[in-house]
Design a protein around this motif. Structure first.
Motif, PDB file in Angstrom:
ATOM      1  N   PRO A  47      -2.718 -10.908   1.796  1.00 43.45           N
ATOM      2  CA  PRO A  47      -1.741 -10.489   2.817  1.00 43.45           C
ATOM      3  C   PRO A  47      -0.743  -9.456   2.301  1.00 43.45           C
ATOM      4  N   LEU A  48      -0.498  -9.448   0.993  1.00 44.10           N
ATOM      5  CA  LEU A  48       0.481  -8.524   0.426  1.00 44.10           C
ATOM      6  C   LEU A  48      -0.071  -7.108   0.265  1.00 44.10           C
ATOM      7  N   ARG A  49      -1.387  -6.957   0.468  1.00 45.08           N
ATOM      8  CA  ARG A  49      -2.003  -5.637   0.359  1.00 45.08           C
ATOM      9  C   ARG A  49      -1.916  -4.855   1.664  1.00 45.08           C
ATOM     10  N   THR A  50      -1.240  -5.405   2.646  1.00 39.03           N
ATOM     11  CA  THR A  50      -1.025  -4.719   3.916  1.00 39.03           C
ATOM     12  C   THR A  50       0.451  -4.327   4.010  1.00 39.03           C
ATOM     13  N   GLY A  51       0.758  -3.430   4.932  1.00 36.52           N
ATOM     14  CA  GLY A  51       2.155  -3.069   5.095  1.00 36.52           C
ATOM     15  C   GLY A  51       2.329  -1.749   5.798  1.00 36.52           C
ATOM     16  N   ARG A  52       3.561  -1.471   6.176  1.00 33.66           N
ATOM     17  CA  ARG A  52       3.893  -0.256   6.908  1.00 33.66           C
ATOM     18  C   ARG A  52       4.117   0.918   5.953  1.00 33.66           C
ATOM     19  N   PRO A  68       0.802  -1.242   0.000  1.00 31.70           N
ATOM     20  CA  PRO A  68       0.000   0.000   0.000  1.00 31.70           C
ATOM     21  C   PRO A  68       0.829   1.284   0.000  1.00 31.70           C
ATOM     22  N   SER A  69       2.093   1.211   0.362  1.00 28.75           N
ATOM     23  CA  SER A  69       2.900   2.436   0.451  1.00 28.75           C
ATOM     24  C   SER A  69       3.951   2.555  -0.656  1.00 28.75           C
TER      25      SER A  69
END
Length: 549
Positions: A179-184, A40-41
């Motif tokens: 799960p890969l669509r999340t993140g810092r 996402p970033s």
């Protein structure tokens, strides 16, 4: 495990400060590409030509005032070898590329499996460090996070530079997507402690006839610190265009030294007791030759030993130290000598016909721009910029002055100007041809390309080869005229193309706002260009000798 492992690698890179991922499409790199694309970033850029992609990434490292790490992703095999030229430039010019090369698993190496080359240590001494990761498994998760964090630190620590992470992967290659669509979020880049004030630097700054030289690899902030100190202490500063020093116009910063240092009388009159240099070696060859026997100290770090004279003293330090330095007194007559030389050349340049369609007048037309970022090709364009671009030109200037090659110029320009309000490239026809696939990325980011078409390698006409070789030998080996129709080439990429027939028309085109990429082709003649340059040198030499005799 593949999904968790990939997420750990990419998410930790992002959390460590990597925002941009440049992806060269391929199969083995599938999980890397998907993880970067879905984060996402992240900002992802997909370029099908690996060579163009690598130079675009090289440019992206400089799209902000402070360089920031950019990740490159490619598949296994020869795809990774196409990155080599850009990695070499990143090594010499200290740009933080992080290269992620997908690889076959260990059991398929060296046994004749398809699309396999030896990728371990592929880039040799051109990278700060090379990691060969294990296959995705639970026990390696902490190590993968360590490698990601450490790679950013290695890439950003002086001397900054590229880092290679080789990533072996077994099939199946498709990870879980959700799960890969999340993140810092993108993390804060590391900041390193500035050097404290030193007695050695203070002693140098007290030299009566001191000359400060600022070269490439300086930030605008650092350059401003140097120029402010020089202004208060009345120390003359020679500003290479890539130092950003020519954005400022004061009575202590000078741009035309490449011309007045061609004069023997001025070379003697302008000789200082000591040169204090910040940044890399300037572009100017007359400066290089003149400074050979002048005591010189370079303030920087030991790994950036950019001093071909081989007698330079290195002083570990940083421009920020000047903030703490007292104002020093200097010989006012020395500053007046430099000012007189600059003024004499300025007057000659002002007398030249500004409407003549010449390569140096193209450079002078750039002074009408109100701002933006200009990427300059190597060979003749950077030399004309160095010679003819005055102080007070509010352009951020960028170039690949590490290995100084003409490859990857267009892609580098699109990357380096990516976040600028206005984007420009000054390039010759051969350098343009070298990287014509860069037009694919240029379509997505409006940039004005000033294409100097002198049908060949214009710089060679200034070199001994042109005078000492017969035309039948010189032209095919060095002139290398291509006679291409750039209008047709531009049309093939869907790019706007115009032939500019006068300097006044060029200024009009530059003043027009544009929302699309455009090529402004300026046609010149190589032989005539040499004659006109030499005529200018004769005029300036005569004027300088007359003034200083």
């Amino acid at each position: 495990m593949l999904t968790k492992w990939m997420h750990t690698l990419i998410d930790t890179l992002v959390a460590s400060g990597v925002r941009d991922f440049v992806i060269s499409p391929g199969s083995r790199s599938t999980p890397l590409a998907i993880a970067a694309f879905l984060h996402p970033s992240s900002r992802t850029h997909v370029l099908v030509d690996e060579r163009s992609a690598s130079f675009f990434a090289l440019g992206l490292t400089r799209t902000e005032e402070q360089t920031r790490p950019v990740a490159l992703i490619c598949t296994s095999g020869t795809a990774a070898t196409n990155y080599f030229s850009a990695i070499t430039e990143a090594n010499i010019f200290e740009l933080p590329l992080i290269v992620l090369t997908a690889d076959r698993p260990h059991e398929l190496r060296g046994v004749g499996a398809p699309q396999v080359i030896d990728q371990v240590g592929l880039y040799g001494k051109q990278v700060r460090h090379a990691f060969d990761l294990p296959l995705p498994e639970e026990q390696s998760l902490s190590y993968v996070a360590h490698v990601a964090t450490r790679s950013v630190l290695l890439a950003m620590t002086e001397p900054a530079g590229p880092v290679h992470i080789n990533v072996p992967l077994r099939e199946p290659l498709i990870p879980e997507l959700d799960p890969l669509r999340t993140g810092r979020p993108v993390g804060t880049l590391p900041r390193f402690a500035e050097q404290v004030t030193t007695d050695e630097l203070l002693a140098l700054l007290s030299t009566k006839r001191l000359l400060i030289v600022i070269g490439p690899q300086l930030s605008t902030v650092d350059t401003k610190i140097i120029l402010d100190y020089a202004k208060h202490s009345q120390i003359p500063v020679l500003a290479d265009p890539l130092s950003q020093g020519r954005q400022y116009k004061t009575d202590t910063v000078f741009a035309f030294y490449d011309t007045w240092l061609k004069n023997e009388t001025v070379k003697t009159a302008a000789k200082p007791d000591h040169i204090l240099r910040f940044g890399a070696m300037p572009t100017s060859k007359p400066y290089l030759l003149w400074s050979h026997d002048i005591p010189t100290t370079v303030v920087g770090h030991a790994a950036n030993w950019r001093a071909p004279q081989l007698h330079t003293t290195l002083l570990a330090g940083h421009p920020s130290q000047l903030r703490m330095m007292p104002v020093t007194k200097h010989d006012p007559a020395y500053l007046k000598t430099i000012q007189a030389a600059e003024k004499t050349v300025t007057n000659v340049f002002a007398s030249l016909d500004q409407n003549d369609l010449t390569e140096y007048n193209v450079v002078r037309a750039l002074n009408t721009l109100q701002g933006g970022s200009l990427f300059v090709s190597n060979s003749m364009p950077i030399r004309d910029i160095d010679t003819f671009l005055p102080t007070g030109t509010p352009l951020r200037l960028l170039a690949n002055r590490g290995a100084n090659g003409i490859d990857g110029i267009l892609s580098s320009a699109v990357g380096a100007t990516y976040d600028a309000q206005e984007r420009y490239l000054l390039v010759g026809d051969l350098a343009f041809i070298h990287d014509v696939n860069g037009l694919m990325m240029a379509r997505t980011r409006p940039i004005t390309i000033l294409l100097i078409n002198n049908t060949g390698g214009g710089i060679f006409n200034f070199l001994p080869q042109q005078q000492q070789l017969e035309s039948e030998v010189f032209e095919p080996l060095f002139g290398t005229a291509q006679h291409l129709d750039f209008g047709h080439i531009a049309a093939g990429y869907g790019i706007n193309h115009q032939v500019v027939t006068s300097i006044s028309e060029l200024k009009t085109r530059l003043a027009e706002p544009t929302t699309v990429t455009r090529i402004l082709e300026i046609r010149t003649d190589r032989a005539t260009n040499v004659l006109k340059h030499r005529a200018i040198w004769e005029q300036t030499n005569h004027a300088l000798t007359e003034y200083f005799q």
